[in-house]
Design an enzyme around this catalytic site. Sequence first.
Site, PDB file in Angstrom:
ATOM      1  N   ASP A   1      50.845  27.257  40.344  1.00 39.44           N
ATOM      2  CA  ASP A   1      49.394  27.168  40.547  1.00 39.44           C
ATOM      3  C   ASP A   1      49.165  26.086  41.591  1.00 39.44           C
ATOM      4  O   ASP A   1      49.619  24.957  41.415  1.00 39.44           O
ATOM      5  CB  ASP A   1      48.684  26.774  39.250  1.00 39.44           C
TER       6      ASP A   1
ATOM      7  N   ASP B   1      43.694  39.956  33.924  1.00 35.24           N
ATOM      8  CA  ASP B   1      43.533  38.957  32.868  1.00 35.24           C
ATOM      9  C   ASP B   1      42.861  39.655  31.693  1.00 35.24           C
ATOM     10  O   ASP B   1      41.727  40.128  31.829  1.00 35.24           O
ATOM     11  CB  ASP B   1      42.640  37.800  33.353  1.00 35.24           C
TER      12      ASP B   1
END
Lengths: 257, 210
Positions: A12, A131
């Site tokens: 990330d 997601d």
Amino acid sequence: MALAKRIIPCLDVDAGRVVKGVQFVDIRDAGDPVEVAKRYDQQGADELTFLDITATHDNRDTMHHVVEAVASQVFIPLTVGGGIRTVADIRKMLNAGADKVGINSAAVKRPEFVREAAEKFGSQCIVVAIDAKRVSAENEPPRWEIFTHGGRQATGLDAVEWAKKMVAFGAGEILLTSMDKDGTRSGFDLELTRAVSEAVIVPVIASGGVGGLQDLADGILEGHADAVLAASIFHFGQHTVGEAKKKMAEQGIEVRL
Amino acid sequence: MSRIAVIDYGMGNLRSVSKALENVAPDAQVVVSAEAAEIQAASHIVFPGVGAIRDCMSELQSRDLLGLLKQAASEKPFLGICLGMQAMLSFSEENNGVTGLGLFSGQVRYFKQAAAAGLKVPHMGWNQVYQRQAHPLWQGIADTSRFYFVHSYYADPDKTVEIAGESSYAHSFTAALARDNIFAVQFHPEKSQHAGLQLLKNFVQWDGQV
């Protein structure tokens, strides 16, 4: 012998640094992306995924530089996601050295974008990131819904149906993250992973919830994933990719050693 | 000094290929180009490609590259990668059938058996390559080394003597082809870490003789 199951460390990236949060808050600094990428390459990572977690305009240029720097030193496939909204975004990332791009919210907003992207660049470089959150009650058959905006916004879309639709539109791979599990270190949502993996012909990457090496193996053996993605267990030195592969190989999973 | 031309015809990630070449051959000149003069001046040609075959062939045609590529393939070290390899066969069944360059006699076929067997298509990831002949491009690479693949179609050449490497996905398929000064691989050497970089290094140093 056959195709190896893949281990994909996920980085990330925020403002040019690798960070890791727990369920999208409490962000910890985990280092320089090039150094982190090189370390995972040396450990035997099969691919790397970079998620631009802020994806503002200023950060976008930073992200291009990160990808360029990594791609000139690390010669394994690189996927970049976060804020990919247009064909021009994809072209810029590929030109910077990415091999695949992850498309998430932009696909939910306009599914045709996935078709256009796949026609333009080929399905092999279009990863649709999903997601999903479990929305069924305890006593109901399991059902998951797609969420966007870091898990804050419900879409009403069924995760399994959405995955099938995205593949029909040209997605070459599905990156499947359980929002319930992400950051909890309690293992993948194996039911979700298996449901999606069995519903689509393209490879599925399991993501969200890895707390230990057995979780990775379970993602393959019980979740039927083709690849497993993890961040924090690698970032903070808890385990190496090599240890993860050894653990998987011991259980009969084919890996690249 | 080697002068390597990476053919740029608008298909795929040429930057990965040129970066990997620059990494293994810091003294070589690497140019990414579709210019006739560059292709003619090069000592080595790399013909990469990702995407779909119909676009690939029509881009080659519209950029007047078909003749130039065939000419180059007849006289200097020539490396096809992925879709580049598939375009070198006579015919591909992708996109309802597309005629290729015909540098190797044979067909390009969909992974029908793999899909029917419940395997994922595209065939994506690291698979083992069995070297089927000794070749300068395999030098320093252990037999059965893994390389990175991503493709839904595979080459099925008519002449088994031209198969330089095989891999397996539901069945054996051709992972590398070789004849004279031509070598072609289905996998991505530029994304295959040590083994891939070694193959590219071997190519840059290759004089085209076997």
